[in-house]
Enzyme design. Structure first.
Site, PDB file in Angstrom:
ATOM      1  N   TRP A 161       0.944  -1.189  -0.014  1.00 17.04           N
ATOM      2  CA  TRP A 161       0.052  -0.126   0.052  1.00 17.04           C
ATOM      3  C   TRP A 161       0.977   1.407  -0.079  1.00 17.04           C
ATOM      4  O   TRP A 161       0.444   2.257  -0.132  1.00 17.04           O
ATOM      5  CB  TRP A 161      -1.063  -0.158   1.207  1.00 17.04           C
ATOM      6  CG  TRP A 161      -0.304  -0.348   2.559  1.00 17.04           C
ATOM      7  CD1 TRP A 161      -0.043  -1.565   3.016  1.00 17.04           C
ATOM      8  CD2 TRP A 161       0.677   0.505   3.155  1.00 17.04           C
ATOM      9  NE1 TRP A 161       0.575  -1.411   4.367  1.00 17.04           N
ATOM     10  CE2 TRP A 161       0.987  -0.141   4.540  1.00 17.04           C
ATOM     11  CE3 TRP A 161       0.962   1.891   3.189  1.00 17.04           C
ATOM     12  CZ2 TRP A 161       1.784   0.495   5.479  1.00 17.04           C
ATOM     13  CZ3 TRP A 161       1.821   2.343   4.092  1.00 17.04           C
ATOM     14  CH2 TRP A 161       2.225   1.756   5.162  1.00 17.04           C
ATOM     15  N   ASN A 162       2.227   1.292   0.171  1.00 14.75           N
ATOM     16  CA  ASN A 162       2.832   2.517   0.453  1.00 14.75           C
ATOM     17  C   ASN A 162       3.116   3.214  -0.898  1.00 14.75           C
ATOM     18  O   ASN A 162       3.319   4.405  -0.848  1.00 14.75           O
ATOM     19  CB  ASN A 162       4.250   2.106   1.360  1.00 14.75           C
ATOM     20  CG  ASN A 162       5.107   1.183   0.810  1.00 14.75           C
ATOM     21  OD1 ASN A 162       4.955   0.451  -0.097  1.00 14.75           O
ATOM     22  ND2 ASN A 162       6.323   1.169   1.328  1.00 14.75           N
ATOM     23  N   ARG A 170       6.950  -0.978 -11.569  1.00 17.80           N
ATOM     24  CA  ARG A 170       8.164  -1.675 -11.729  1.00 17.80           C
ATOM     25  C   ARG A 170       8.040  -3.119 -11.967  1.00 17.80           C
ATOM     26  O   ARG A 170       9.135  -3.904 -12.292  1.00 17.80           O
ATOM     27  CB  ARG A 170       9.250  -1.228 -10.652  1.00 17.80           C
ATOM     28  CG  ARG A 170       8.807  -1.475  -9.470  1.00 17.80           C
ATOM     29  CD  ARG A 170       9.874  -0.870  -8.610  1.00 17.80           C
ATOM     30  NE  ARG A 170       9.947  -1.259  -7.221  1.00 17.80           N
ATOM     31  CZ  ARG A 170      10.763  -0.885  -6.062  1.00 17.80           C
ATOM     32  NH1 ARG A 170      11.700  -0.161  -6.275  1.00 17.80           N
ATOM     33  NH2 ARG A 170      10.454  -1.452  -4.990  1.00 17.80           N
ATOM     34  N   LYS A 185      -2.546  -8.151  -7.807  1.00 14.84           N
ATOM     35  CA  LYS A 185      -3.152  -8.088  -6.626  1.00 14.84           C
ATOM     36  C   LYS A 185      -2.618  -7.009  -6.044  1.00 14.84           C
ATOM     37  O   LYS A 185      -1.586  -7.003  -5.233  1.00 14.84           O
ATOM     38  CB  LYS A 185      -3.382  -9.221  -5.804  1.00 14.84           C
ATOM     39  CG  LYS A 185      -4.252  -9.345  -4.889  1.00 14.84           C
ATOM     40  CD  LYS A 185      -4.301 -10.097  -3.622  1.00 14.84           C
ATOM     41  CE  LYS A 185      -3.213  -9.467  -2.846  1.00 14.84           C
ATOM     42  NZ  LYS A 185      -3.564  -8.136  -2.077  1.00 14.84           N
ATOM     43  N   GLY A 239       6.589  -6.308  -0.213  1.00 14.61           N
ATOM     44  CA  GLY A 239       5.819  -6.056   0.939  1.00 14.61           C
ATOM     45  C   GLY A 239       7.005  -6.418   2.021  1.00 14.61           C
ATOM     46  O   GLY A 239       7.927  -6.450   1.989  1.00 14.61           O
ATOM     47  N   ARG A 289      10.243  11.078   3.276  1.00 13.77           N
ATOM     48  CA  ARG A 289       9.431  10.638   1.986  1.00 13.77           C
ATOM     49  C   ARG A 289       8.602   9.618   2.565  1.00 13.77           C
ATOM     50  O   ARG A 289       8.721   8.518   3.105  1.00 13.77           O
ATOM     51  CB  ARG A 289      10.529  10.093   1.195  1.00 13.77           C
ATOM     52  CG  ARG A 289      10.187   9.714  -0.159  1.00 13.77           C
ATOM     53  CD  ARG A 289      11.184   9.111  -1.244  1.00 13.77           C
ATOM     54  NE  ARG A 289      10.498   8.697  -2.326  1.00 13.77           N
ATOM     55  CZ  ARG A 289      10.926   7.482  -3.030  1.00 13.77           C
ATOM     56  NH1 ARG A 289      11.834   6.895  -2.376  1.00 13.77           N
ATOM     57  NH2 ARG A 289      10.318   7.211  -4.159  1.00 13.77           N
ATOM     58  N   CYS A 295      10.320   1.387   2.305  1.00  9.79           N
ATOM     59  CA  CYS A 295      11.183   0.311   2.846  1.00  9.79           C
ATOM     60  C   CYS A 295      12.598   0.856   2.725  1.00  9.79           C
ATOM     61  O   CYS A 295      13.498   0.353   3.222  1.00  9.79           O
ATOM     62  CB  CYS A 295      11.403  -0.821   1.714  1.00  9.79           C
ATOM     63  SG  CYS A 295      11.258  -0.348  -0.144  1.00  9.79           S
TER      64      CYS A 295
HETATM   65  P1  NAP Z   1       2.394  -7.016   3.590  1.00  9.34           P
HETATM   66  O1  NAP Z   1       1.311  -6.834   5.006  1.00  9.34           O
HETATM   67  O2  NAP Z   1       3.509  -8.046   3.522  1.00  9.34           O
HETATM   68  O3  NAP Z   1       1.495  -6.643   2.170  1.00  9.34           O
HETATM   69  C1  NAP Z   1       1.996  -6.560   1.097  1.00  9.34           C
HETATM   70  C2  NAP Z   1       1.073  -7.231   0.005  1.00  9.34           C
HETATM   71  O4  NAP Z   1       0.798  -8.572   0.347  1.00  9.34           O
HETATM   72  C3  NAP Z   1      -0.484  -6.843   0.138  1.00  9.34           C
HETATM   73  O5  NAP Z   1      -0.923  -6.785  -1.242  1.00  9.34           O
HETATM   74  C4  NAP Z   1      -1.111  -7.939   1.138  1.00  9.34           C
HETATM   75  O6  NAP Z   1      -2.315  -8.016   0.944  1.00  9.34           O
HETATM   76  C5  NAP Z   1      -0.519  -9.036   0.556  1.00  9.34           C
HETATM   77  N1  NAP Z   1      -0.230 -10.197   1.319  1.00  9.34           N
HETATM   78  C6  NAP Z   1      -0.318  -9.973   2.646  1.00  9.34           C
HETATM   79  N2  NAP Z   1      -0.493 -11.318   3.280  1.00  9.34           N
HETATM   80  C7  NAP Z   1      -0.425 -12.468   2.359  1.00  9.34           C
HETATM   81  C8  NAP Z   1      -0.574 -13.658   1.887  1.00  9.34           C
HETATM   82  N3  NAP Z   1      -0.631 -14.654   2.965  1.00  9.34           N
HETATM   83  N4  NAP Z   1      -0.533 -14.155   0.782  1.00  9.34           N
HETATM   84  C9  NAP Z   1      -0.447 -13.188  -0.301  1.00  9.34           C
HETATM   85  N5  NAP Z   1      -0.599 -12.022  -0.421  1.00  9.34           N
HETATM   86  C10 NAP Z   1      -0.660 -11.464   0.990  1.00  9.34           C
HETATM   87  O7  NAP Z   1       3.222  -5.471   3.368  1.00  9.34           O
HETATM   88  P2  NAP Z   1       2.473  -4.120   3.798  1.00  9.34           P
HETATM   89  O8  NAP Z   1       2.443  -3.698   5.081  1.00  9.34           O
HETATM   90  O9  NAP Z   1       1.541  -3.536   2.821  1.00  9.34           O
HETATM   91  O10 NAP Z   1       3.930  -3.160   3.331  1.00  9.34           O
HETATM   92  C11 NAP Z   1       4.872  -2.816   3.930  1.00  9.34           C
HETATM   93  C12 NAP Z   1       6.172  -3.643   3.636  1.00  9.34           C
HETATM   94  O11 NAP Z   1       6.326  -3.473   2.499  1.00  9.34           O
HETATM   95  C13 NAP Z   1       7.218  -2.940   4.434  1.00  9.34           C
HETATM   96  O12 NAP Z   1       7.906  -4.079   5.314  1.00  9.34           O
HETATM   97  C14 NAP Z   1       8.158  -2.490   3.442  1.00  9.34           C
HETATM   98  O13 NAP Z   1       9.478  -2.385   3.868  1.00  9.34           O
HETATM   99  C15 NAP Z   1       7.978  -3.436   2.205  1.00  9.34           C
HETATM  100  N6  NAP Z   1       8.283  -2.791   1.309  1.00  9.34           N
HETATM  101  C16 NAP Z   1       9.342  -3.140   0.263  1.00  9.34           C
HETATM  102  C17 NAP Z   1       9.672  -2.580  -0.545  1.00  9.34           C
HETATM  103  C18 NAP Z   1      10.926  -3.102  -1.418  1.00  9.34           C
HETATM  104  O14 NAP Z   1      11.386  -2.497  -2.740  1.00  9.34           O
HETATM  105  N7  NAP Z   1      11.925  -3.863  -1.005  1.00  9.34           N
HETATM  106  C19 NAP Z   1       8.920  -1.544  -1.340  1.00  9.34           C
HETATM  107  C20 NAP Z   1       7.823  -1.173  -0.578  1.00  9.34           C
HETATM  108  C21 NAP Z   1       7.544  -1.649   0.576  1.00  9.34           C
HETATM  109  P3  NAP Z   1      -3.465  -7.343   1.692  1.00  9.34           P
HETATM  110  O15 NAP Z   1      -3.303  -5.760   1.469  1.00  9.34           O
HETATM  111  O16 NAP Z   1      -4.855  -7.935   1.594  1.00  9.34           O
HETATM  112  O17 NAP Z   1      -2.941  -7.463   3.126  1.00  9.34           O
END
Ligand code: NAP
Length: 488
Positions: A161-162, A170, A185, A239, A289, A295
């Site tokens: 979502w961020n 990308r 998704k 994520g 930012r 992340c």
């Molecule tokens: P998240 O809880 O891991 O969710 C990310 C995505 O995964 C969402 O679409 C979520 O759907 C889905 N998801 C969650 N549980 C799942 C499962 N069991 N099976 C399949 N899909 C599932 O992460 P977030 O809180 O949205 O995002 C924050 C995290 O992303 C942070 O840790 C951040 O560092 C990381 N991030 C990393 C980067 C990078 O490039 N390294 C960039 C941006 C963010 P729902 O919305 O339905 O829960």
């Protein structure tokens, strides 16, 4: 949309259904779910809540479209991407407003994300024309070697979502360039930006079935049938590390090609010889930012003890001057956090640091009205065992700790299971190289507070993930290498 976009106009224009095989359709069970504005806690609109059957239908569509898409000339794939790059620029105002409504960030930040997101389409419209292979004679002269690169095949993308738009482009950009079809998704908290992006791509000529979008409240229920299907060839996820590990385990069954962009815990190192004003400018970018919900966000500041007090005072003055408010309002620098859970987690991390002896120089308070606000915060004297130095904060908090030697700074920076990015501020070239070589991260901002760039390989090491997005490396994630041997 030619007139100035309004909340009502962007919400009425955005598709609210699933995109499957080029058709916008309701979820098979007819269910919907509400998308919330984190600045008010109010529901913006209702959208389709996909079922596992819808997920299977989306994969069916991607599989059916794959051969035709792979055979589409690179010029055509490139031109679609280039049109989409231009369209994102032309529609920046309406798409930025939509993003701010569902995600909370200030409008200027949403515009910035859209510009960044569009750059992936520009970059990969070029890469589509540079897919190559090679031909040579084997060393002993007995055979010829022909190496070709072919699209991996149908892909599944899960985005957070961020950065609701850029985390999509990308993955979608290189997949289109390489000739792969896909199901996407988006996160349930910010699905509208992805639906709007899919409409833009459709209008730019992307054929039916190449991009399919499912929105759902049960991410695991819709993901499992796709990931478990032998026709899927690639999974790309951005994520949290926790969810990424589960998905890697699921992907093992089909031995899927995986790309994982996971969590971070970025250290921001300021050495005694640094240009302190430049370091503070860099810190504002690296920390603030996206309200710290990135992340790549600087998670902890390790500052040489001789300059720590001055750095903290300058950073606190800048952080304390930021205007916190609803992202849609003029003058807002910092919007709300995504939800109450995230805001309360940030508050707990600050409370834990204070209980262990840290000092709040500015901020340290939750908003008391509607919305999930938290004041930009600077903490000094943070001990190594404080949770805020060891966990991903994902909020507007800058904890500052000190070091005495370069070795101590490097050891502190590497003391984490994450390895996405680090920031280094020093004017000494020798020190800069020594530190950059020693840091266990996939990316480093050297005397700058931002690393995101479509033309550079974005990604992490250790538990921050595997694979790279963008740069010369980005397209490789979507191509398989095939070698043909034949007699000389
Ligand atoms: P998240 O809880 O891991 O969710 C990310 C995505 O995964 C969402 O679409 C979520 O759907 C889905 N998801 C969650 N549980 C799942 C499962 N069991 N099976 C399949 N899909 C599932 O992460 P977030 O809180 O949205 O995002 C924050 C995290 O992303 C942070 O840790 C951040 O560092 C990381 N991030 C990393 C980067 C990078 O490039 N390294 C960039 C941006 C963010 P729902 O919305 O339905 O829960």
């Amino acid at each position: 949309m030619t007139s100035v976009p309004t909340e009502q106009s962007v919400l009425s224009a955005v598709p609210k259904q699933l995109l499957i095989a080029g058709e916008w359709r309701d979820a098979s069970g007819g269910a919907t779910f509400g998308v919330e504005d984190p600045a008010t806690g109010l529901t913006l609109c209702e959208i389709a809540d996909a079922t596992p059957d819808d997920a299977r239908a989306a994969l069916d569509a991607a599989v059916a479209a794959q051969p035709g898409w792979a055979a589409t000339p690179p010029n055509e794939r490139s031109e679609i991407l280039h049109r989409a790059f231009l369209a994102l620029g032309e529609r920046s105002e309406e798409l930025a407003l939509l993003m701010t409504l569902e995600m909370g960030k200030a409008l200027a930040e949403s515009r910035g994300e859209l510009a960044y997101a569009a750059e992936f389409f520009r970059w990969f419209s070029g890469e589509a024309l540079r897919l190559d292979g090679y031909y040579k004679t084997s060393g002993n002269g007995a055979s010829r070697v022909l190496v070709m690169r072919q699209p991996v095949g149908p892909c599944y993308f899960i985005t957070p979502w961020n950065f609701p738009n850029a985390m999509g482009t990308r993955k979608i950009g290189p997949a289109i360039a390489a000739g792969c079809t896909m199901v996407v998704k988006p996160a349930q908290q910010t699905p509208l930006s992805m639906l709007a992006l899919a409409k833009v791509l459709e209008e730019c000529g992307l054929p039916p079935g190449v991009l399919n979008v499912i929105t759902a409240t049960s991410s695991s229920a819709v993901s499992e049938p796709i990931i478990g299907d032998p026709r899927l060839r690639k999974l790309s996820f951005t994520g949290s590390t926790e969810v990424g590990k589960k998905l890697i385990a699921q992907a093992a069954d089909q031995v899927l090609k995986v790309s994982m962009e996971l969590g971070g815990n970025a250290p921001f190192l300021v050495f005694a010889d640094a240009d302190l004003d430049a370091a503070v400018d860099g810190a504002m970018l690296a920390k603030m930012r996206n309200m710290g919900e990135a992340c790549t966000s600087a998670n902890r500041f390790h500052v040489h003890e001789s300059v720590a007090e001055e750095f903290a005072a300058k950073l606190a003055a800048r952080m304390g001057a930021l205007a916190v408010g609803r992202g849609t309002e003029a003058g807002t620098d910092v919007g709300p956090l995504i939800d109450a859970v995230q805001r309360d987690k940030v508050a707990e991390l600050v409370d834990d640091a204070v209980a262990r002896g840290a000092t709040v120089v500015t901020g340290g308070t939750k908003g008391d009205g509607a919305g999930y606000f938290y004041a930009p915060t600077v903490l000094t004297g943070v001990p190594a065992e404080a949770q805020v130095l060891n966990e991903e904060i994902f909020g507007p908090v800058a904890p500052i700790a000190t070091f005495a030697t370069d070795e101590e700074a490097i050891a502190a920076a590497n003391r984490t299971e994450y390895g996405l990015v680090a920031y280094v501020f020093t004017r000494d070239l020798g020190r800069a190289f020594k530190v950059c070589e020693a840091l266990e991260t996939g990316m480093i901002g050297l005397n700058q507070g931002i690393v995101s760039n479509a033309g550079a390989p974005f990604g992490g090491v250790k538990q921050s993930g595997t694979g790279r997005e963008g740069g010369n490396e980005g397209i490789a994630e979507y191509l398989e290498t095939k070698y043909v041997a034949f007699p000389a």
